[in-house]
Design an enzyme around this catalytic site. Structure first.
Site, mmCIF file in Angstrom:
data_model
loop_
_atom_site.group_PDB
_atom_site.id
_atom_site.type_symbol
_atom_site.label_atom_id
_atom_site.label_comp_id
_atom_site.label_asym_id
_atom_site.label_seq_id
_atom_site.Cartn_x
_atom_site.Cartn_y
_atom_site.Cartn_z
ATOM 1 C CB SER A 157 9.515 0.893 -15.091
ATOM 2 O OG SER A 157 9.688 1.390 -13.789
ATOM 3 C CD GLU A 213 -2.851 -1.201 2.332
ATOM 4 O OE1 GLU A 213 -2.509 -0.576 3.353
ATOM 5 O OE2 GLU A 213 -3.870 -1.896 2.259
ATOM 6 N NE ARG A 214 2.880 1.799 5.207
ATOM 7 C CZ ARG A 214 2.092 0.803 5.553
ATOM 8 N NH1 ARG A 214 0.929 0.648 4.947
ATOM 9 N NH2 ARG A 214 2.420 -0.042 6.501
ATOM 10 C CD GLN A 215 8.756 5.249 -1.678
ATOM 11 O OE1 GLN A 215 9.039 5.990 -0.764
ATOM 12 N NE2 GLN A 215 9.303 5.332 -2.870
ATOM 13 C CG ASN A 216 10.333 1.809 3.409
ATOM 14 O OD1 ASN A 216 11.110 1.084 2.812
ATOM 15 N ND2 ASN A 216 10.644 3.030 3.772
ATOM 16 C CG ASP A 226 15.074 -5.035 -10.628
ATOM 17 O OD1 ASP A 226 14.949 -6.266 -10.592
ATOM 18 O OD2 ASP A 226 15.378 -4.405 -11.662
ATOM 19 N N GLY A 279 18.696 0.596 -8.032
ATOM 20 C CA GLY A 279 17.747 1.520 -8.641
ATOM 21 C C GLY A 279 17.091 2.469 -7.661
ATOM 22 C CD GLU A 281 9.714 -1.325 -0.127
ATOM 23 O OE1 GLU A 281 8.870 -2.041 0.438
ATOM 24 O OE2 GLU A 281 9.470 -0.193 -0.562
ATOM 25 N NE ARG A 301 7.396 5.068 -10.904
ATOM 26 C CZ ARG A 301 7.892 3.872 -10.639
ATOM 27 N NH1 ARG A 301 7.155 2.805 -10.801
ATOM 28 N NH2 ARG A 301 9.120 3.724 -10.223
#
Ligand code: ADP
Ligand code: MG
Length: 649
Positions: A271, A214-217, A240, A618, A245, A344
């Site tokens: 991507s 749902e989100r970064q991290n 990647d 990346g 993570e 993106r």
């Protein structure tokens, strides 16, 4: 281009727990029987078909293919689709007719993904009718014999030389945790997962649970709390970045040493799909992009099999650390990566556009690159010896390689909560951590009901082909080559990465015995290069992108950091030629004098240009000196079986 040797053994296959737990048992087990020749017939039989009931076929199963020969209406002069390589099969199941008039027959169905004329894969189910015996029980036993034999071959499990082939030969389904980043790539990751991945892994009889990030991290946090013994693999469905993570989430755990061995897999929906490109090549498939790459990697995942995965431990200027399975980049590569974030929506084509724009505003960066060559016997660092100077810049030839169900932790939003557009009804996989999505057995049509195995039905739709890389250096207006970071990057609105942000860092990790602390002198045996660089790339596997083979000879477990750099003074046209040649991995044969290569065990990078961009796998990390050591085979990568070697480019 070289791929893995076909005789290389997998570390384990589906059904065998990796390492620790079973290592001892494996050591005591009798040696496996010698491999059968590819053309050895294992099973042969004559069967009817479905839905074309008037047709009859002779089937022969060999270790690598199913040979299908039509007997009726009449043998085909030039049989089409008569050879089904197992590399294109996801799974198999047995079925029974619902029609009372067909009560004695049994069916088995094989799910295949052959390549069409244009190269794209399409799902095709082949269903055969077993009707040689008078009773359903006998026919079912025969159908199960075929389905079991096929599944054993697919998963690399031994077939008994003279014993019965029964479903009991198959261990309980492997359990996978799929982590899907719905925003991966062009935002199609969830869609592709529903239409391509889930049906295929269900056909393969794999048991899975799925979580959408749902989100970064989010993935990083999730793996910190998982009971890892419940899973045979954690598979990211994104680019990647999501796997980065996961691996760094392992590092956050007190049991990181054990956790980091958890088999991880990648299904490319991002991507940047570099690792998937390397997996695809290892599996013997032709280079692919988009849905084709996803289907190839999904087929390999269904087969099972893993290899040790080299991981780099990267220490940043602040002292924070992270694990890298892919690359550390500075200069052109990291600039393009971060600058192209705003494109993106283009998917992997964002790198093509980014490359063109990057060429137009080409920058050089002053810096110092030091490395411990792979050929030098490593010594532990001793302080205060002074900085060794470069003896010579190495040439381009890559150096030779050195040598029971448990209670389940609560999961956030599992697949069973999600509205999957999968058809109804019929299967739950035994041993699944959570009830599986309900899937119908397909291929046989509505009249057939499943009695063993797994299946799903989601017709594949071809993906629009992705734009190809630039074919002409005229693609962009050029400006003078300048020194330092492009303004657009410095002012791109990107927050500077901090510890704990996506360029994620940790204080735990393996002991970097080859590295003295950052800022202190390097031990003898290191080589140092100083000057102006257009790019510096430290890469672990072969691929920098799904279609960029930066280190063609690299393997997942060669224990090497492949250092590539381009010195200042290269023309834009020459740099473009390098990147175009990199699609085939032939850039080292261009004889470009600014291109350098060294195989190393550790390196240190000290940027002297005050501003710039550094990426690890990346992901942007803090800018400044950094160093890294390769830890051979620290992780485990789900690769599927190795494919046949391809010709050198
Ligand atoms: P891509 O190749 O498309 O960039 P990645 O797998 O690299 O795909 O993912 C990009 C980033 O998206 C990762 O850094 C990850 O932290 C982040 N991410 C994962 N899930 C979400 C989400 N639901 N919303 C926003 N970002 C996410
Ligand atoms: Mg490597």
């Amino acid at each position: 281009m070289e791929t893995q040797r076909p005789d290389q053994e997998l570390t384990w296959s589906w059904g065998h727990r990796p390492r620790s737990a079973l290592d001892g048992a494996k050591a005591m087990a009798p040696p496996p029987p010698p491999p059968l020749a590819a053309s050895t017939p294992l099973l042969h039989g004559e069967f009817g078909s479905f839905p074309a009931r008037s047709s009859r076929f002779a089937l022969t199963l060999t270790p690598q293919a199913l040979h299908i020969q039509r007997l009726r209406p009449k043998p085909e002069a030039r049989p089409r689709g008569g050879l089904v390589p197992l590399a294109e099969v996801s799974g198999c199941c047995t079925l029974r007719s619902r029609s009372p008039s067909d009560a004695a027959a049994a069916y088995f169905c094989i799910y295949t993904y052959p390549q069409g004329r244009r190269g794209g894969r399409r799902r095709a189910a082949r269903t055969f009718r077993v009707d040689g015996a008078a009773t359903y029980e006998e026919n079912r036993a025969e159908a199960q014999r075929w389905a079991t034999a096929l599944m054993c071959l697919l998963r690399g499990l031994p077939l008994p030389g003279d014993g019965e082939i029964t479903p009991e030969l198959l261990p309980k389904p492997p359990r996978l945790l799929l982590l899907v980043n719905p925003l991966g790539g062009r935002g199609l990751a969830w869609q592709w997962c529903k239409t391509h991945v889930l049906p295929m892994i269900s056909e393969a009889g794999l048991s899975f649970n799925l979580i959408q990030t749902e989100r970064q991290n989010h993935a990083r946090e999730l793996v910190q709390g998982l009971r890892l013994s419940e899973w045979d693999g954690i598979v990211t469905v994104s680019g990647d970045g999501l796997l980065f993570e996961v691996l760094n989430g392992f590092l956050d755990r007190p049991d990181w040493e054990e956790a980091v061995k958890t088999p991880v897999g990648i299904l490319p929906c991002g991507s940047g799909n570099a690792l998937a490109g390397a997996v695809n090549q290892h599996g013997g498939f032709e280079p692919a992009l988009g849905v084709d790459l996803l289907l190839n990697c999904s087929l390999l995942l269904c087969r099972g099999g893993s290899r040790p995965l080299d991981l780099m431990s990267v220490t940043l200027a602040s002292g924070s650390r992270c694990l890298s399975f892919l690359s550390v980049a500075w200069g052109f590569v990291s600039d393009v990566d971060i600058q192209s974030e705003r494109f993106r929506a283009l998917g992997s084509a964002r790198f093509t556009l980014g490359t063109v724009l990057g060429l137009a505003t080409l920058h050089t960066y002053r810096g110092r690159l030091s490395y411990l060559p792979a050929t030098v016997e490593p010594t532990s660092p001793t302080p205060a010896r002074g900085l060794p100077r470069a003896k010579s810049e190495l040439t381009l030839a890559p150096a030779p390689a050195p040598a029971p169900p448990v209670a389940h932790s609560p999961l956030h939003r599992s697949v069973s909560d999600l509205p999957l557009p999968l058809p109804q009804p019929a299967l739950t996989s035994p041993g699944s951590p959570e009830p599986l999505p309900i899937l119908s057995l397909n291929g046989g049509g509505p009249e057939l009901a499943g009695d063993w195995g797994g299946a799903g039905d989601a017709p594949l739709s071809p993906d629009p082909p992705l734009p190809s890389p630039p074919s002409s250096p005229k693609a962009a207006l050029l400006s003078p080559i300048t020194e330092g970071v492009p303004e657009t990057l410095a002012s791109s609105g990107l927050p500077p990465p901090t510890p704990g942000s996506p360029g994620a860092v940790s204080t735990r990790g393996p002991h970097d015995h080859l590295l003295p602390p950052l800022g202190t002198p390097l031990p003898p045996g290191w080589v140092t290069l100083e000057g102006d660089f257009v790019l510096m790339l430290a890469i672990s596997p072969s691929h920098l992108g799904a279609d960029l083979v930066a280190a063609p000879h690299a393997r997942f477990d060669d224990g090497l950091v492949h250092l590539c750099w381009v010195r200042g003074g290269i023309s834009r046209a020459a740099l473009l030629r390098l990147f175009l040649a990199m699609e085939r991995g032939s850039h080292f044969s261009l004889g470009c004098p600014q291109l350098g290569y060294a195989a190393a065990r550790a390196f240190r990078l000290e940027p002297l240009t005050p501003r710039g961009v550094l990426t690890v796998d990346g992901e942007q990390v803090e800018y400044g000196p950094l160093q890294a050591q390769m830890h051979p085979g620290l992780g485990t990568l789900l690769t599927g079986p190795p494919g046949c070697p391809r010709r050198e480019p």
